[in-house]
Design an enzyme around this catalytic site. Sequence first.
Site, PDB file in Angstrom:
ATOM      1  N   GLY A 177       0.843  -1.191   0.000  1.00  0.00           N
ATOM      2  CA  GLY A 177       0.000   0.000   0.000  1.00  0.00           C
ATOM      3  C   GLY A 177       0.877   1.238   0.000  1.00  0.00           C
ATOM      4  O   GLY A 177       2.002   1.210   0.518  1.00  0.00           O
TER       5      GLY A 177
ATOM      6  N   GLN B 191       3.295   9.940   0.710  1.00  0.00           N
ATOM      7  CA  GLN B 191       4.582   9.247   0.854  1.00  0.00           C
ATOM      8  C   GLN B 191       5.516   9.518  -0.324  1.00  0.00           C
ATOM      9  O   GLN B 191       6.717   9.250  -0.237  1.00  0.00           O
ATOM     10  CB  GLN B 191       4.367   7.735   1.020  1.00  0.00           C
ATOM     11  CG  GLN B 191       3.668   7.371   2.326  1.00  0.00           C
ATOM     12  CD  GLN B 191       3.471   5.876   2.455  1.00  0.00           C
ATOM     13  OE1 GLN B 191       2.475   5.351   1.974  1.00  0.00           O
ATOM     14  NE2 GLN B 191       4.423   5.196   3.065  1.00  0.00           N
TER      15      GLN B 191
ATOM     16  N   CYS C 232       5.736  -0.103   7.199  1.00  0.00           N
ATOM     17  CA  CYS C 232       5.423   1.062   6.371  1.00  0.00           C
ATOM     18  C   CYS C 232       6.637   1.398   5.530  1.00  0.00           C
ATOM     19  O   CYS C 232       7.759   1.406   6.037  1.00  0.00           O
ATOM     20  CB  CYS C 232       5.078   2.238   7.284  1.00  0.00           C
ATOM     21  SG  CYS C 232       4.666   3.745   6.398  1.00  0.00           S
ATOM     22  N   LEU C 233       6.410   1.683   4.243  1.00  0.00           N
ATOM     23  CA  LEU C 233       7.535   2.009   3.357  1.00  0.00           C
ATOM     24  C   LEU C 233       8.257   3.292   3.789  1.00  0.00           C
ATOM     25  O   LEU C 233       9.406   3.498   3.436  1.00  0.00           O
ATOM     26  CB  LEU C 233       7.050   2.147   1.908  1.00  0.00           C
ATOM     27  CG  LEU C 233       6.551   0.845   1.270  1.00  0.00           C
ATOM     28  CD1 LEU C 233       5.996   1.108  -0.123  1.00  0.00           C
ATOM     29  CD2 LEU C 233       7.671  -0.193   1.208  1.00  0.00           C
TER      30      LEU C 233
ATOM     31  N   HIS D 279      -4.522   1.933   7.658  1.00  0.00           N
ATOM     32  CA  HIS D 279      -3.133   2.407   7.741  1.00  0.00           C
ATOM     33  C   HIS D 279      -2.894   3.509   6.698  1.00  0.00           C
ATOM     34  O   HIS D 279      -2.350   4.569   7.008  1.00  0.00           O
ATOM     35  CB  HIS D 279      -2.189   1.215   7.517  1.00  0.00           C
ATOM     36  CG  HIS D 279      -0.737   1.562   7.408  1.00  0.00           C
ATOM     37  ND1 HIS D 279       0.206   1.082   8.289  1.00  0.00           N
ATOM     38  CD2 HIS D 279      -0.049   2.323   6.510  1.00  0.00           C
ATOM     39  CE1 HIS D 279       1.404   1.558   7.940  1.00  0.00           C
ATOM     40  NE2 HIS D 279       1.275   2.304   6.853  1.00  0.00           N
ATOM     41  N   GLU D 280      -3.323   3.245   5.456  1.00  0.00           N
ATOM     42  CA  GLU D 280      -3.085   4.224   4.379  1.00  0.00           C
ATOM     43  C   GLU D 280      -3.906   5.491   4.588  1.00  0.00           C
ATOM     44  O   GLU D 280      -3.431   6.595   4.323  1.00  0.00           O
ATOM     45  CB  GLU D 280      -3.400   3.607   3.008  1.00  0.00           C
ATOM     46  CG  GLU D 280      -2.544   2.400   2.629  1.00  0.00           C
ATOM     47  CD  GLU D 280      -1.052   2.623   2.767  1.00  0.00           C
ATOM     48  OE1 GLU D 280      -0.592   3.772   2.586  1.00  0.00           O
ATOM     49  OE2 GLU D 280      -0.335   1.660   3.075  1.00  0.00           O
TER      50      GLU D 280
ATOM     51  N   HIS E 226      -2.265   7.916   6.769  1.00  0.00           N
ATOM     52  CA  HIS E 226      -1.251   8.747   6.093  1.00  0.00           C
ATOM     53  C   HIS E 226      -1.872  10.043   5.574  1.00  0.00           C
ATOM     54  O   HIS E 226      -1.230  11.094   5.583  1.00  0.00           O
ATOM     55  CB  HIS E 226      -0.651   7.998   4.895  1.00  0.00           C
ATOM     56  CG  HIS E 226       0.459   7.046   5.254  1.00  0.00           C
ATOM     57  ND1 HIS E 226       1.643   7.467   5.806  1.00  0.00           N
ATOM     58  CD2 HIS E 226       0.566   5.706   5.109  1.00  0.00           C
ATOM     59  CE1 HIS E 226       2.441   6.415   5.988  1.00  0.00           C
ATOM     60  NE2 HIS E 226       1.804   5.326   5.576  1.00  0.00           N
TER      61      HIS E 226
HETATM   62 NI    NI Z   1       2.552   3.385   5.623  1.00  0.00          NI
END
Ligand code: NI
Length: 169
Positions: A46, A51, A94-95, A136-137, A140
């Site tokens: 995701g 991000q 998380c990236l 989660h996304e 962000h």
């Molecule tokens: Ni994330």
Amino acid sequence: MALREILVVPNPVLKQVSTPVETVDDDLRKLMDDMLETMYAAPGIGLAAIQVGVPKQVIVMDLARQDEEPQPRYFVNPEILWASEETAPYEEGCLSIPEIYDEVERPAKVKLRYLDYNGKEVVEEAEGLYAVCIQHEMDHLKGVLFIDYLSRLKRDRAVAKVKKQAKAA
Ligand code: NI
């Protein structure tokens, strides 16, 4: 399509609140294509637009297993319409916080509304990994990271570890 740079903590851009998209047009689809390619290359399941430094309410996701065909999903202006009282824990990553994983407890099921790749409104329920990932996304988009749910000590330790990795790279 082009790869975009994924921002990592403690980049302050990640704390920015994203704004709704006015129209789902070719420019936005280009952004979503780039985001998907960037997410696959990372690799991740995701990615939110913030991000890659774009403060718009856009998310891409693919929850297919490695032995399955890709199943790209696109979410524009997502909203949670309902969340279950029942919660479930999941070890999240998380990236933007590479190599850090920790357990977060979230509603086990949610009902959401969003616009898809073509700007068509979709209302659906999510559970399991899908429910974890979309929540989660969507965090962000509010400038919230999963480490914000952890203790101050764990959060500071996670950020310090990512900073150290960045220096070593
Ligand atoms: Ni994330």
